[in-house]
Design a protein around this motif. Structure first.
Motif, PDB file in Angstrom:
ATOM      1  N   TYR A 121     -10.159  43.066   8.386  1.00 22.66           N
ATOM      2  CA  TYR A 121     -11.370  43.908   8.112  1.00 22.66           C
ATOM      3  C   TYR A 121     -12.508  43.276   7.051  1.00 22.66           C
ATOM      4  N   PRO A 122     -14.301  42.849   7.714  1.00 31.12           N
ATOM      5  CA  PRO A 122     -15.653  42.722   6.384  1.00 31.12           C
ATOM      6  C   PRO A 122     -14.928  44.295   5.652  1.00 31.12           C
ATOM      7  N   GLY A 123     -16.499  44.105   5.015  1.00 32.72           N
ATOM      8  CA  GLY A 123     -17.318  45.333   3.949  1.00 32.72           C
ATOM      9  C   GLY A 123     -17.279  45.916   5.239  1.00 32.72           C
ATOM     10  N   MET A 174      -5.063  47.612  -3.335  1.00 32.59           N
ATOM     11  CA  MET A 174      -5.800  47.475  -4.528  1.00 32.59           C
ATOM     12  C   MET A 174      -6.753  45.550  -3.927  1.00 32.59           C
ATOM     13  N   LEU A 175      -7.973  46.303  -4.181  1.00 32.47           N
ATOM     14  CA  LEU A 175      -9.261  45.948  -3.680  1.00 32.47           C
ATOM     15  C   LEU A 175      -9.629  44.068  -4.538  1.00 32.47           C
ATOM     16  N   SER A 176     -10.414  43.377  -3.942  1.00 31.60           N
ATOM     17  CA  SER A 176     -10.748  42.289  -4.459  1.00 31.60           C
ATOM     18  C   SER A 176     -11.299  42.507  -5.990  1.00 31.60           C
ATOM     19  N   ALA A 177     -12.195  43.138  -6.277  1.00 38.22           N
ATOM     20  CA  ALA A 177     -12.854  42.823  -6.999  1.00 38.22           C
ATOM     21  C   ALA A 177     -12.069  43.616  -8.773  1.00 38.22           C
ATOM     22  N   SER A 229      -5.601  43.548   6.399  1.00 38.42           N
ATOM     23  CA  SER A 229      -6.066  42.514   6.765  1.00 38.42           C
ATOM     24  C   SER A 229      -7.666  42.055   6.011  1.00 38.42           C
ATOM     25  N   SER A 230      -8.027  41.689   5.598  1.00 36.36           N
ATOM     26  CA  SER A 230      -9.561  41.231   5.344  1.00 36.36           C
ATOM     27  C   SER A 230     -10.148  40.173   5.315  1.00 36.36           C
ATOM     28  N   ILE A 231     -11.494  39.864   5.829  1.00 36.13           N
ATOM     29  CA  ILE A 231     -12.098  38.502   5.238  1.00 36.13           C
ATOM     30  C   ILE A 231     -11.543  37.046   3.882  1.00 36.13           C
ATOM     31  N   ALA A 232     -10.657  38.494   3.140  1.00 39.67           N
ATOM     32  CA  ALA A 232     -10.693  37.497   1.351  1.00 39.67           C
ATOM     33  C   ALA A 232     -10.297  36.716   1.762  1.00 39.67           C
ATOM     34  N   THR A 240     -16.943  32.483  -1.888  1.00 38.71           N
ATOM     35  CA  THR A 240     -15.831  31.880  -1.268  1.00 38.71           C
ATOM     36  C   THR A 240     -15.585  32.414   0.471  1.00 38.71           C
ATOM     37  N   TRP A 241     -16.539  33.189   0.138  1.00 33.17           N
ATOM     38  CA  TRP A 241     -16.242  34.097   1.631  1.00 33.17           C
ATOM     39  C   TRP A 241     -17.313  33.916   2.673  1.00 33.17           C
ATOM     40  N   PRO A 242     -17.227  33.927   3.940  1.00 37.48           N
ATOM     41  CA  PRO A 242     -16.946  33.727   4.964  1.00 37.48           C
ATOM     42  C   PRO A 242     -18.812  34.101   5.478  1.00 37.48           C
ATOM     43  N   VAL A 245      -6.686  37.117  -5.716  1.00 42.85           N
ATOM     44  CA  VAL A 245      -5.665  37.818  -5.638  1.00 42.85           C
ATOM     45  C   VAL A 245      -5.671  38.719  -4.324  1.00 42.85           C
ATOM     46  N   TYR A 246      -6.512  39.114  -4.651  1.00 41.61           N
ATOM     47  CA  TYR A 246      -6.576  39.975  -2.469  1.00 41.61           C
ATOM     48  C   TYR A 246      -6.580  39.438  -1.374  1.00 41.61           C
ATOM     49  N   GLY A 247      -6.733  38.005  -1.615  1.00 44.87           N
ATOM     50  CA  GLY A 247      -7.128  37.488  -0.738  1.00 44.87           C
ATOM     51  C   GLY A 247      -5.379  36.686  -0.332  1.00 44.87           C
ATOM     52  N   GLY A 282     -13.433  49.674  -5.706  1.00 45.44           N
ATOM     53  CA  GLY A 282     -12.701  48.354  -5.876  1.00 45.44           C
ATOM     54  C   GLY A 282     -13.150  47.291  -5.295  1.00 45.44           C
ATOM     55  N   GLY A 283     -13.631  46.906  -4.787  1.00 46.38           N
ATOM     56  CA  GLY A 283     -13.741  45.949  -3.693  1.00 46.38           C
ATOM     57  C   GLY A 283     -15.439  44.961  -4.315  1.00 46.38           C
ATOM     58  N   THR A 284     -15.135  43.864  -3.212  1.00 45.38           N
ATOM     59  CA  THR A 284     -17.228  43.463  -3.577  1.00 45.38           C
ATOM     60  C   THR A 284     -17.960  43.450  -2.612  1.00 45.38           C
ATOM     61  N   THR A 285     -17.933  44.630  -1.439  1.00 44.70           N
ATOM     62  CA  THR A 285     -18.555  44.680  -0.204  1.00 44.70           C
ATOM     63  C   THR A 285     -19.014  45.840  -0.509  1.00 44.70           C
ATOM     64  N   ASP A 286     -18.948  46.540  -1.890  1.00 47.53           N
ATOM     65  CA  ASP A 286     -18.980  48.166  -1.743  1.00 47.53           C
ATOM     66  C   ASP A 286     -20.549  48.444  -2.217  1.00 47.53           C
TER      67      ASP A 286
HETATM   68  C1  AKB Z   1     -13.329  43.841  -0.483  1.00 43.26           C
HETATM   69  O1  AKB Z   1     -14.530  43.963  -0.841  1.00 43.26           O
HETATM   70  O2  AKB Z   1     -12.361  43.478  -1.544  1.00 43.26           O
HETATM   71  C2  AKB Z   1     -13.228  44.922   1.002  1.00 43.26           C
HETATM   72  C3  AKB Z   1     -12.512  43.604   1.745  1.00 43.26           C
HETATM   73  C4  AKB Z   1     -14.219  43.152   2.409  1.00 43.26           C
HETATM   74  O3  AKB Z   1     -11.440  43.675   1.988  1.00 43.26           O
HETATM   75  N1  AKB Z   1     -14.353  45.618   1.233  1.00 43.26           N
END
Ligand code: AKB
Length: 314
Positions: A170-172, A78-81, A117-120, A278-280, A142-144, A182-186
């Motif tokens: 992974y980045p977006g 389950m992704l960040s958003a 994993s993720s930049i999260a 909050t992300w790089p 929570v995802y992070g 369900g991601g922030t980079t969608d």
């Molecule tokens: C998200 O936006 O939650 C994902 C990710 C950066 O892991 N795409």
């Protein structure tokens, strides 16, 4: 070892394209796709497909034994958003699935694991520019948190039980075959669909929110490369920083306008802005480049061309 692969979460954005690529590389019979539903028919119809509940140890183990699996790519998450809406569900899915796979490897059923994993994993206290591999990691989603904790467990299982687990942050990811969920980079995928369909897009991040991004082909290449690298080349068993390009919604809008001059954009930020803040902005991935020769191919203009060309055909 001839890989006999199980992909868990094969119907999702990355899982689907990974399934196609691994089938091309290893043959249909050696790659079993699985998910909790039949939502992606192009995957379901492309070879052997099993319903597997990543949260149910018996469900995963039965599939592993049935097909004599020795390698798992665990792509269900389950992704960040969405994770911010359902914190406990995100925790349960992301952690239980990882423990099931790591324990199958510890018990000798599985020889090799890929877990993304993720930049999260990074948070507000992390240096934002050229974020180093080893730095402050205090995620606020929570995802992070699940990714940070997952990284610690991957390293622990490698060190204490010899599990061959490999991971990248992974980045977006930008792709045209399957939508992200369900991601922030969608936004960086939605924008192309809306540009072609409606000539306008309302972006949920502000125009100057710079985030690390990557085209799907590069993400798949990285995933395959790290899994094919010699065991001794993999020096980091938590997760590798990985980067390609970084840009803002405004820069992406301008790249699309080169192809669709009357395309317009508006901005209406929501809770995803707080996550993105909050992300790089950019990532130092020199360890991946040095240890297993990672290289990306697609910049923003190349991504934009691929997205518009392929989406207008489909
Ligand atoms: C998200 O936006 O939650 C994902 C990710 C950066 O892991 N795409």
């Amino acid at each position: 070892m001839t890989p006999k692969i199980l992909i868990i979460g094969a119907c999702g954005q990355i899982g689907s394209e990974l399934t196609f690529k691994l089938r091309e590389l290893h043959g249909n019979d050696n790659v079993i796709a699985s998910d909790i539903n039949y939502n992606n028919l192009s995957v379901v119809n492309s070879g052997t497909f099993e319903i597997v509940d990543a949260q149910d140890y018996a469900s995963v183990k039965d599939c592993v034994e049935k097909h004599d699996i020795n390698t798992i790519y665990l792509m269900a998450a389950m992704l960040s958003a969405t994770g911010e809406k359902y914190p406990m569900k995100a925790w349960d899915l992301n952690m239980n699935s990882l423990f099931h796979v790591l324990n199958l490897a510890k018990e000798g059923f599985i020889k090799k694991v890929f877990w993304p994993s993720s930049i999260a994993v990074f948070g507000p206290t992390t240096p934002k520019d050229n974020t180093p591999q080893h730095t402050i990691v205090e995620p606020s989603t929570v995802y992070g948190i699940t990714k940070q904790v997952g990284e610690r467990w991957c390293e622990y299982y490698h060190k204490n039980y010899g599990v061959d687990v490999r991971s990248i942050r992974y980045p977006g990811i930008i792709s045209w075959k399957t939508l992200p969920g369900g991601g922030t980079t969608d936004y960086a995928v939605e924008i192309y669909h809306e540009a072609l369909k409606n000539n306008t897009y309302e972006c949920f991040l502000s125009e100057d929110t710079k985030l690390p991004m990557m085209f799907m082909d590069d993400a798949i290449k990285a995933t395959v490369d790290i899994m094919h690298a010699n065991n001794s080349a993999i020096k980091i068993r938590s997760s590798y920083n990985l980067a390609a390009v970084s840009f803002t919604p405004k820069e992406m809008f301008k790249a699309i306008q080169k192809h669709i001059p009357d395309f317009t954009i508006t901005y209406k930020t929501d809770y995803r802005q707080d996550i993105a803040d909050t992300w790089p902005k950019s990532i130092d991935d020199s360890h991946a480049r040095n240890d297993w020769n990672w290289e990306h191919s697609f910049d923003l203009d190349a991504i934009t061309k691929e997205m518009l060309d392929n989406l207008s055909k489909s």
